[in-house]
Design a protein around this motif. Structure first.
Motif, PDB file in Angstrom:
ATOM      1  N   MET A  17       1.020  -1.213   0.168  1.00 56.98           N
ATOM      2  CA  MET A  17       0.009  -0.084   0.011  1.00 56.98           C
ATOM      3  C   MET A  17       0.915   1.192   0.044  1.00 56.98           C
ATOM      4  O   MET A  17       2.226   1.128   0.277  1.00 56.98           O
ATOM      5  CB  MET A  17      -0.789   0.120   1.220  1.00 56.98           C
ATOM      6  CG  MET A  17      -0.110  -0.027   2.413  1.00 56.98           C
ATOM      7  SD  MET A  17      -1.388   0.070   3.755  1.00 56.98           S
ATOM      8  CE  MET A  17      -0.472  -0.147   5.239  1.00 56.98           C
ATOM      9  N   LEU A  18       0.532   2.326  -0.184  1.00 60.83           N
ATOM     10  CA  LEU A  18       0.825   3.688  -0.394  1.00 60.83           C
ATOM     11  C   LEU A  18       0.137   4.670  -0.156  1.00 60.83           C
ATOM     12  O   LEU A  18      -1.135   4.861  -0.446  1.00 60.83           O
ATOM     13  CB  LEU A  18       1.520   3.804  -1.865  1.00 60.83           C
ATOM     14  CG  LEU A  18       2.273   5.067  -2.155  1.00 60.83           C
ATOM     15  CD1 LEU A  18       3.675   5.050  -1.532  1.00 60.83           C
ATOM     16  CD2 LEU A  18       2.419   5.227  -3.493  1.00 60.83           C
ATOM     17  N   GLY A  19       0.610   5.890   0.640  1.00 64.17           N
ATOM     18  CA  GLY A  19      -0.265   6.737   0.937  1.00 64.17           C
ATOM     19  C   GLY A  19       0.074   7.737   0.156  1.00 64.17           C
ATOM     20  O   GLY A  19       1.280   8.357  -0.273  1.00 64.17           O
ATOM     21  N   VAL A  20      -1.059   8.659  -0.380  1.00 66.17           N
ATOM     22  CA  VAL A  20      -0.918   9.749  -1.450  1.00 66.17           C
ATOM     23  C   VAL A  20      -1.851  10.960  -1.046  1.00 66.17           C
ATOM     24  O   VAL A  20      -2.717  10.622  -0.017  1.00 66.17           O
ATOM     25  CB  VAL A  20      -1.354   9.273  -2.846  1.00 66.17           C
ATOM     26  CG1 VAL A  20      -0.288   7.985  -3.189  1.00 66.17           C
ATOM     27  CG2 VAL A  20      -2.803   8.710  -3.036  1.00 66.17           C
ATOM     28  N   LYS A  21      -1.549  12.120  -1.751  1.00 66.24           N
ATOM     29  CA  LYS A  21      -2.296  13.130  -1.467  1.00 66.24           C
ATOM     30  C   LYS A  21      -3.083  13.592  -2.780  1.00 66.24           C
ATOM     31  O   LYS A  21      -2.597  13.370  -3.918  1.00 66.24           O
ATOM     32  CB  LYS A  21      -1.695  14.282  -1.006  1.00 66.24           C
ATOM     33  CG  LYS A  21      -1.193  14.243   0.067  1.00 66.24           C
ATOM     34  CD  LYS A  21      -1.916  14.873   1.099  1.00 66.24           C
ATOM     35  CE  LYS A  21      -1.247  15.248   2.716  1.00 66.24           C
ATOM     36  NZ  LYS A  21      -1.452  14.352   3.671  1.00 66.24           N
ATOM     37  N   ALA A  22      -4.257  13.575  -2.685  1.00 60.46           N
ATOM     38  CA  ALA A  22      -5.041  14.128  -3.944  1.00 60.46           C
ATOM     39  C   ALA A  22      -6.160  15.258  -3.626  1.00 60.46           C
ATOM     40  O   ALA A  22      -7.078  14.856  -2.830  1.00 60.46           O
ATOM     41  CB  ALA A  22      -5.843  12.664  -4.609  1.00 60.46           C
ATOM     42  N   LYS A  23      -5.899  16.239  -4.143  1.00 58.62           N
ATOM     43  CA  LYS A  23      -6.925  17.406  -3.795  1.00 58.62           C
ATOM     44  C   LYS A  23      -7.077  17.758  -2.543  1.00 58.62           C
ATOM     45  O   LYS A  23      -8.088  17.975  -1.824  1.00 58.62           O
ATOM     46  CB  LYS A  23      -8.181  17.218  -4.435  1.00 58.62           C
ATOM     47  CG  LYS A  23      -8.383  17.028  -5.989  1.00 58.62           C
ATOM     48  CD  LYS A  23      -9.690  17.776  -6.529  1.00 58.62           C
ATOM     49  CE  LYS A  23      -9.413  18.102  -7.994  1.00 58.62           C
ATOM     50  NZ  LYS A  23     -10.434  18.736  -8.571  1.00 58.62           N
ATOM     51  N   GLY A  24      -5.865  17.595  -1.785  1.00 56.65           N
ATOM     52  CA  GLY A  24      -5.703  17.922  -0.117  1.00 56.65           C
ATOM     53  C   GLY A  24      -6.244  16.803   0.579  1.00 56.65           C
ATOM     54  O   GLY A  24      -6.204  16.945   1.923  1.00 56.65           O
ATOM     55  N   LYS A  25      -6.564  15.810  -0.015  1.00 57.11           N
ATOM     56  CA  LYS A  25      -7.174  14.388   0.997  1.00 57.11           C
ATOM     57  C   LYS A  25      -5.923  13.461   0.860  1.00 57.11           C
ATOM     58  O   LYS A  25      -5.204  13.227  -0.083  1.00 57.11           O
ATOM     59  CB  LYS A  25      -8.322  13.743   0.234  1.00 57.11           C
ATOM     60  CG  LYS A  25      -9.630  14.630   0.196  1.00 57.11           C
ATOM     61  CD  LYS A  25     -10.796  13.921  -0.437  1.00 57.11           C
ATOM     62  CE  LYS A  25     -11.952  14.364  -0.218  1.00 57.11           C
ATOM     63  NZ  LYS A  25     -12.286  15.262  -1.541  1.00 57.11           N
ATOM     64  N   ALA A  26      -5.808  13.033   2.037  1.00 55.01           N
ATOM     65  CA  ALA A  26      -4.882  11.654   2.395  1.00 55.01           C
ATOM     66  C   ALA A  26      -5.627  10.570   1.860  1.00 55.01           C
ATOM     67  O   ALA A  26      -6.663  10.200   2.711  1.00 55.01           O
ATOM     68  CB  ALA A  26      -4.359  11.689   3.554  1.00 55.01           C
ATOM     69  N   ILE A  27      -4.926   9.725   1.056  1.00 55.94           N
ATOM     70  CA  ILE A  27      -5.524   8.602   0.275  1.00 55.94           C
ATOM     71  C   ILE A  27      -4.551   7.252   0.176  1.00 55.94           C
ATOM     72  O   ILE A  27      -3.300   7.617   0.256  1.00 55.94           O
ATOM     73  CB  ILE A  27      -6.042   8.921  -0.768  1.00 55.94           C
ATOM     74  CG1 ILE A  27      -7.450  10.061  -0.772  1.00 55.94           C
ATOM     75  CG2 ILE A  27      -6.759   7.649  -1.809  1.00 55.94           C
ATOM     76  CD1 ILE A  27      -7.791  10.423  -1.970  1.00 55.94           C
TER      77      ILE A  27
END
Ligand code: FES
Length: 101
Positions: A17-27
């Protein structure tokens, strides 16, 4: 809601798994047997980053107090968290992973 590129397919091997940011959201993006799933990367107990925890099969364990979530639907499998984590649609476009945020 719009699909946003968050990572390359090669960034997340099967079982990882990997933590990313998209439009200010942590996903959190997880690769479960070759299928990608996206879930909020914020524990619903006390907001710890779930991607810093462990993944086994489809089960993500929070690094802070051990809550366990099913990354496929965000459901809580074991507390202390009570509320499910939000899940997001994922798609692959060429070599890129996109998430609907
Ligand atoms: S913050 Fe995740 S279990 Fe407490």
């Amino acid at each position: 809601m719009v699909f946003v590129k968050v990572a390359a397919v090669s960034d997340i091997p099967i079982g990882k798994m990997l933590g990313v940011k998209a439009k200010g959201k942590a996903i959190l993006i997880a690769n479960i047997g070759g299928k990608l799933h996206a879930m909020a990367d914020t524990c619903t107990h006390a907001s710890c980053g779930l991607s810093r925890g462990e993944i086994e099969g489809a089960v993500v364990t929070c690094p802070c107090h051990g809550s366990r979530f099913d990354v496929r639907d965000g459901k809580v499998l074991e507390g202390p968290a009570k509320l499910p984590a939000r899940v997001f649609d994922v798609k692959v476009d060429g070599k890129s992973i996109l998430v609907n945020v």
